[in-house]
Motif scaffolding. Structure first.
Motif, PDB file in Angstrom:
ATOM      1  N   VAL A  90      59.877  63.446  22.537  1.00 46.23           N
ATOM      2  CA  VAL A  90      59.092  62.563  21.684  1.00 46.23           C
ATOM      3  C   VAL A  90      60.034  61.580  20.988  1.00 46.23           C
ATOM      4  O   VAL A  90      61.025  61.987  20.363  1.00 46.23           O
ATOM      5  CB  VAL A  90      58.300  63.372  20.635  1.00 46.23           C
ATOM      6  CG1 VAL A  90      57.530  62.441  19.702  1.00 46.23           C
ATOM      7  CG2 VAL A  90      57.353  64.349  21.327  1.00 46.23           C
ATOM      8  N   SER A  91      59.722  60.291  21.091  1.00 49.75           N
ATOM      9  CA  SER A  91      60.502  59.255  20.408  1.00 49.75           C
ATOM     10  C   SER A  91      59.594  58.503  19.453  1.00 49.75           C
ATOM     11  O   SER A  91      58.509  58.069  19.829  1.00 49.75           O
ATOM     12  CB  SER A  91      61.099  58.266  21.418  1.00 49.75           C
ATOM     13  OG  SER A  91      62.009  58.905  22.286  1.00 49.75           O
TER      14      SER A  91
ATOM     15  N   ALA B 237      56.873  56.063  20.706  1.00 50.31           N
ATOM     16  CA  ALA B 237      56.225  55.255  19.681  1.00 50.31           C
ATOM     17  C   ALA B 237      57.324  54.471  18.971  1.00 50.31           C
ATOM     18  O   ALA B 237      58.508  54.649  19.240  1.00 50.31           O
ATOM     19  CB  ALA B 237      55.439  56.126  18.709  1.00 50.31           C
ATOM     20  N   GLY B 238      56.940  53.602  18.061  1.00 61.03           N
ATOM     21  CA  GLY B 238      57.930  52.762  17.408  1.00 61.03           C
ATOM     22  C   GLY B 238      58.273  51.578  18.296  1.00 61.03           C
ATOM     23  O   GLY B 238      57.456  51.125  19.100  1.00 61.03           O
ATOM     24  N   SER B 239      59.511  51.073  18.190  1.00 60.12           N
ATOM     25  CA  SER B 239      59.896  49.921  18.992  1.00 60.12           C
ATOM     26  C   SER B 239      61.413  49.817  19.112  1.00 60.12           C
ATOM     27  O   SER B 239      62.150  50.292  18.236  1.00 60.12           O
ATOM     28  CB  SER B 239      59.350  48.627  18.379  1.00 60.12           C
ATOM     29  OG  SER B 239      59.954  48.377  17.122  1.00 60.12           O
ATOM     30  N   ALA B 240      61.850  49.222  20.189  1.00 63.04           N
ATOM     31  CA  ALA B 240      63.256  48.850  20.418  1.00 63.04           C
ATOM     32  C   ALA B 240      64.231  50.015  20.253  1.00 63.04           C
ATOM     33  O   ALA B 240      65.405  49.811  19.935  1.00 63.04           O
ATOM     34  CB  ALA B 240      63.651  47.689  19.492  1.00 63.04           C
TER      35      ALA B 240
ATOM     36  N   GLU C 164      55.566  57.451  29.145  1.00 66.75           N
ATOM     37  CA  GLU C 164      54.941  56.277  28.533  1.00 66.75           C
ATOM     38  C   GLU C 164      55.728  55.887  27.288  1.00 66.75           C
ATOM     39  O   GLU C 164      55.843  56.669  26.343  1.00 66.75           O
ATOM     40  CB  GLU C 164      53.486  56.549  28.172  1.00 66.75           C
ATOM     41  CG  GLU C 164      52.797  55.291  27.641  1.00 66.75           C
ATOM     42  CD  GLU C 164      51.290  55.423  27.610  1.00 66.75           C
ATOM     43  OE1 GLU C 164      50.604  54.465  27.996  1.00 66.75           O
ATOM     44  OE2 GLU C 164      50.811  56.489  27.198  1.00 66.75           O
ATOM     45  N   GLU C 165      56.279  54.680  27.320  1.00 67.92           N
ATOM     46  CA  GLU C 165      57.134  54.219  26.247  1.00 67.92           C
ATOM     47  C   GLU C 165      56.814  52.770  25.903  1.00 67.92           C
ATOM     48  O   GLU C 165      56.193  52.052  26.708  1.00 67.92           O
ATOM     49  CB  GLU C 165      58.601  54.369  26.656  1.00 67.92           C
ATOM     50  CG  GLU C 165      58.981  55.824  26.916  1.00 67.92           C
ATOM     51  CD  GLU C 165      60.423  56.011  27.320  1.00 67.92           C
ATOM     52  OE1 GLU C 165      61.171  56.587  26.536  1.00 67.92           O
ATOM     53  OE2 GLU C 165      60.781  55.582  28.433  1.00 67.92           O
ATOM     54  N   PRO C 166      57.234  52.300  24.708  1.00 67.90           N
ATOM     55  CA  PRO C 166      56.967  50.912  24.327  1.00 67.90           C
ATOM     56  C   PRO C 166      57.636  49.915  25.271  1.00 67.90           C
ATOM     57  O   PRO C 166      58.667  50.214  25.883  1.00 67.90           O
ATOM     58  CB  PRO C 166      57.555  50.807  22.914  1.00 67.90           C
ATOM     59  CG  PRO C 166      57.629  52.215  22.418  1.00 67.90           C
ATOM     60  CD  PRO C 166      57.883  53.060  23.618  1.00 67.90           C
ATOM     61  N   GLU C 167      57.070  48.721  25.335  1.00 72.91           N
ATOM     62  CA  GLU C 167      57.582  47.708  26.258  1.00 72.91           C
ATOM     63  C   GLU C 167      58.984  47.236  25.893  1.00 72.91           C
ATOM     64  O   GLU C 167      59.716  46.729  26.742  1.00 72.91           O
ATOM     65  CB  GLU C 167      56.628  46.501  26.307  1.00 72.91           C
ATOM     66  CG  GLU C 167      56.950  45.514  27.402  1.00 72.91           C
ATOM     67  CD  GLU C 167      55.872  44.478  27.622  1.00 72.91           C
ATOM     68  OE1 GLU C 167      55.943  43.737  28.625  1.00 72.91           O
ATOM     69  OE2 GLU C 167      54.950  44.401  26.796  1.00 72.91           O
ATOM     70  N   ASP C 168      59.408  47.428  24.628  1.00 69.64           N
ATOM     71  CA  ASP C 168      60.731  46.962  24.222  1.00 69.64           C
ATOM     72  C   ASP C 168      61.741  48.101  24.089  1.00 69.64           C
ATOM     73  O   ASP C 168      62.838  47.908  23.554  1.00 69.64           O
ATOM     74  CB  ASP C 168      60.652  46.171  22.915  1.00 69.64           C
ATOM     75  CG  ASP C 168      60.051  46.975  21.769  1.00 69.64           C
ATOM     76  OD1 ASP C 168      59.674  48.141  21.995  1.00 69.64           O
ATOM     77  OD2 ASP C 168      59.952  46.430  20.646  1.00 69.64           O
ATOM     78  N   ALA C 169      61.409  49.286  24.587  1.00 73.67           N
ATOM     79  CA  ALA C 169      62.328  50.421  24.507  1.00 73.67           C
ATOM     80  C   ALA C 169      63.302  50.417  25.692  1.00 73.67           C
ATOM     81  O   ALA C 169      63.040  49.835  26.744  1.00 73.67           O
ATOM     82  CB  ALA C 169      61.550  51.733  24.496  1.00 73.67           C
TER      83      ALA C 169
END
Length: 340
Positions: free
Chosen positions: A84-85, A115-118, A142-147
């Motif tokens: 988990v991030s 979750a979160g970003s970058a 499944e991760e954020p687009e900016d990770a």
């Protein structure tokens, strides 16, 4: 033969660039020039997608273990492994070790939940499949687009063991999911499948190396992918048949769809054979959706976007259908359908 690149998230000197052959499609140094600040603590949040299948759990939150990090399976067991991030602009690392004893039957349900970003995440798994053991590993990412994320699995399959793997991912800013399997054969069987569904500017790299080091082993690999918008999908698959690994049967296939003019697919399937009396083959195709099928569906009243989604699902679902465990197969099917 290539070896795994030893990345230490706290040391930018260890970050590979495109000058490293195995990383030429996924230039980590381009996106990450300095070591990120360590991530703080995070809440685990709601249960992951495999929760209803029960079993025990290993959980990491921003790299910190919530409980044990090692698991030894005997008999018939289910383990949910959750990375988990939930971070913003920081980095974290997590490592787990899982072993299936002789004769064990383990269902390993792995999720990478972002979750979160970058953020930057580096997750590793050491997995041992003992003689005669059976492990089915299903991975949802499944991760954020900016990770930026790197996931490594180092798998050892002993004589007569069975290892089945299916990875399903939607990519990130830069994402690499790497599997390295040492295959001791002598009746052992490996299935190393995966699929990617990429939108926006997402990037994923599915890299695998399977080494057959003993005789009479089998490997089957099916990878499928779809890239839309300006996304980039990468598949690097290598099967190495070492000297003395006679009787090896190894099959690899990668098939992808490019769903826009600016999307990109890079594929590098390899077979390296040092043994005699083997049956090995690989294939790679990259194309677009069947326009005649799309036209046929629209003529029967199905809106264009829905028709594309249905055709895309029909293309990808073959990988999901190869998951033998019914419960895991249905969760993966629903997870994928929701993202189409």
């Amino acid at each position: 033969m290539s070896v795994a690149f030893a990345i230490n998230l706290t040391d930018a000197e260890t970050y590979p660039s495109r000058r490293t052959e195995a990383w030429k499609y996924s230039d980590l140094k381009r996106y990450l020039r300095a070591a990120p600040e360590p991530s703080g603590t995070a809440e685990v949040g709601p249960p992951g997608p495999f929760y209803d299948l029960g079993g025990e759990a290993i959980v990491f939150a921003n790299g910190r273990a919530v409980g044990v990090t090692d698991f030894i399976a005997s008999g018939e067991r289910t383990l949910r492994l959750r990375y988990v991030s939930d971070a913003v602009g920081t980095g974290h690392t997590a490592s787990a070790r899982v072993s299936a004893r002789a004769g064990a039957k383990l269902l390993l349900l792995e999720t990478h939940e972002g979750a979160g970003s970058a953020y930057v995440a580096h997750n590793t798994l050491e997995l041992d499949v003992a003689a005669g053991a059976e492990v089915t590993r299903v991975v949802l990412v499944e991760e954020p687009e900016d990770a930026i994320s790197i996931a490594e699995a180092h798998v050892k399959v002993e004589a007569g063991g069975i290892y089945r793997q299916t990875i399903v991912t939607t990519g990130a800013k830069l994402q690499r999911i790497e599997t390295r399997i040492t295959h001791y054969a002598q009746g052992a069987n490996v299935q190393a499948d995966g699929l990617y569904l990429l939108n926006g500017s997402r990037h994923t790299d599915l890299t695998s190396v399977v080494r057959h080091v003993e005789h009479d082993g089998a490997t089957s690999q099916l990878i499928k992918g779809v890239a839309r918008d300006t996304a980039r999908g990468v598949f690097q698959g290598k099967i190495v048949v070492e000297r003395g690994a006679d009787g090896t049967d190894a099959r690899m296939g990668h098939h992808a769809l490019i769903a826009s003019e600016r999307a990109e697919i890079d594929a590098k399937p390899e077979l390296i054979i040092y043994a005699d009396d083997v049956q090995c083959a690989h294939g790679n195709t990259v194309g677009t959706l069947d326009e005649s099928a799309l036209f046929y569906m629209q003529q029967r009243g199905i809106p264009a976007e829905e028709a594309r989604a249905l055709l895309t699902q029909a293309f990808l679902i073959e990988v999901i259908d190869r998951i033998e465990h019914e419960g895991a197969r249905e969760v993966a099917r629903e997870w994928l359908t929701a993202r189409l």
